[in-house]
Write an enzyme that holds these catalytic residues in place. Structure first.
Site, mmCIF file in Angstrom:
data_model
loop_
_atom_site.group_PDB
_atom_site.id
_atom_site.type_symbol
_atom_site.label_atom_id
_atom_site.label_comp_id
_atom_site.label_asym_id
_atom_site.label_seq_id
_atom_site.Cartn_x
_atom_site.Cartn_y
_atom_site.Cartn_z
ATOM 1 N N CYS A 101 0.845 5.170 2.983
ATOM 2 C CA CYS A 101 -0.342 5.925 3.372
ATOM 3 C C CYS A 101 -0.368 6.136 4.883
ATOM 4 C CB CYS A 101 -1.601 5.195 2.909
ATOM 5 S SG CYS A 101 -3.136 6.091 3.261
ATOM 6 N N CYS A 200 -6.410 0.809 -2.736
ATOM 7 C CA CYS A 200 -7.628 1.607 -2.841
ATOM 8 C C CYS A 200 -7.698 2.427 -4.114
ATOM 9 C CB CYS A 200 -7.773 2.509 -1.612
ATOM 10 S SG CYS A 200 -6.497 3.781 -1.451
#
Length: 363
Positions: A101, A200
């Site tokens: 990410c 997440c």
């Protein structure tokens, strides 16, 4: 400078944006919407980038007095992070989605858009430091003074060019409480907001369940080092090298010692378990090398293979090229355990990041 501040909705990014504005930069706040689920909320969610987070970021931007926008990067996030996570596990590897990410979203997609819009730098709430002490005086990436929160490991893959266009205002804080205290002093409503944790996009924290839902059941055998079948599993993607718990074996080892996952073979659908000593290695082999300074055989380094793991002293044994297809071989002064293909290895000189690469195997 014209600075784009990435605002996740948490206390760290809010304080970072406030500090950048206070330093005299022309700051614009942006929240990266990463979830494909438009109704995702923090209730029952352990990660970041939820609907509530976007609202918290907006309120923080208003308090700081900077413009604020929401950018939908959910397609990029799904294609470059979630799909990578699934394909790596399907291949028997152990990826770190936070590394991907940071590499592909926060310091690739974000920086690309920032550059197109005329921004000079991006600012985030990561715990790391940038100092102008590279070999040629260029900016270099260092650990945070707050070692408990240090994120230099997951940032190392961003590379030196992105480091030169980034601001990490939290790098000199020694504790998280100092950050929260500053947020309270600035009257930012996120000062008491809990940290996000876990992956997440796995809202309930059940990574194995998530992988099974996405990749399906692919039953196979759990075997020992001699190939003797000890049990069955529902998919190799439910295991990682070094795993001890959740193996589902009914009988103990002959010597009573714990068993660990020592190898994963998706092609044969076999998970190999064995004694702890089978996990130990003193040599790492990695590819796709990203360097912040020139490496050469014989160079003393410290190698870290987990985000909050210990760095182990060692020596560079071989460097063959850079970028895709490159090879890095590192010898360690003491053996380490649980090295898994797909993990990121980061090399340090003291607290300065020297390089990052993707582990392929242990020697």
């Amino acid at each position: 400078m014209k600075v784009l501040a990435a605002m996740s909705g948490g206390v760290d990014s809010a304080v970072a944006a406030a500090r950048a504005a206070e330093a005299g930069h022309e700051v614009v706040g942006v929240h990266m919407a990463l979830s494909k689920s438009r109704d995702q909320t923090r209730t029952g969610s352990r990660g970041c980038c939820t609907v509530e987070d976007a609202s918290d970021a907006r309120r923080a931007a208003e308090k700081i007095g900077i413009p604020y926008y929401v950018w939908d990067l959910s397609d990029d996030f799904h294609d470059l992070v979630v799909e990578d996570f699934l394909s790596e596990y399907a291949a028997g590897r152990t990826p770190n989605p936070c590394v991907r990410c940071n590499e592909r979203i926060k310091f690739a997609s974000l920086l690309e858009r920032a550059t197109a819009l005329g921004f000079d730098a991006v600012c985030t709430g990561h715990y790391a430091s940038i100092r102008a002490d590279g070999p040629g005086g260029e900016p270099s990436l260092h650990r945070s003074r707050n070692m408990a929160k240090d994120q230099s490991y997951v940032l190392a893959v961003m590379g030196p060019e992105a480091v030169g266009r980034s601001l990490f205002p939290l790098g000199e804080f020694e504790t998280k409480e100092e950050v929260r205290a500053e947020a309270r002093a600035r009257r930012l409503g996120v000062s008491t907001k809990p940290d996000s944790y876990d992956i997440c996009f796995v809202a309930d924290g059940d990574t194995r369940g998530f992988l099974e839902r996405k990749l399906g059941e692919k039953p196979g055998a759990i075997v020992d080092a001699d190939g003797t079948t000890l049990g069955e599993h529902r998919g190799t993607h439910g295991f990682t090298i070094g795993q001890r718990k959740g193996l589902g074996l009914q009988q103990p080892a002959a010597d009573g010692a714990p068993r660990y996952v020592v190898d994963i073979d998706p092609a044969s659908r076999q998970v190999v378990v064995g004694a702890a000593e089978l996990l130990s290695t003193r040599e790492l082999i990695a590819t796709d090398l990203i360097t912040f300074e020139e490496l050469a055989p014989g160079r003393a380094i410290s190698a870290q293979i987990r985000a909050h793991g210990e760095a182990t002293p060692g020596t560079v044994l071989e460097v063959d090229g850079g970028g895709t297809g490159s090879v890095l071989r590192v010898g360690l002064d003491t053996p380490i355990r649980g090295v898994a293909p797909g993990q990121t290895v980061v090399l340090y000189d003291g607290d300065r990041v020297m390089a990052a690469a993707t582990l392929e195997r242990r020697a």
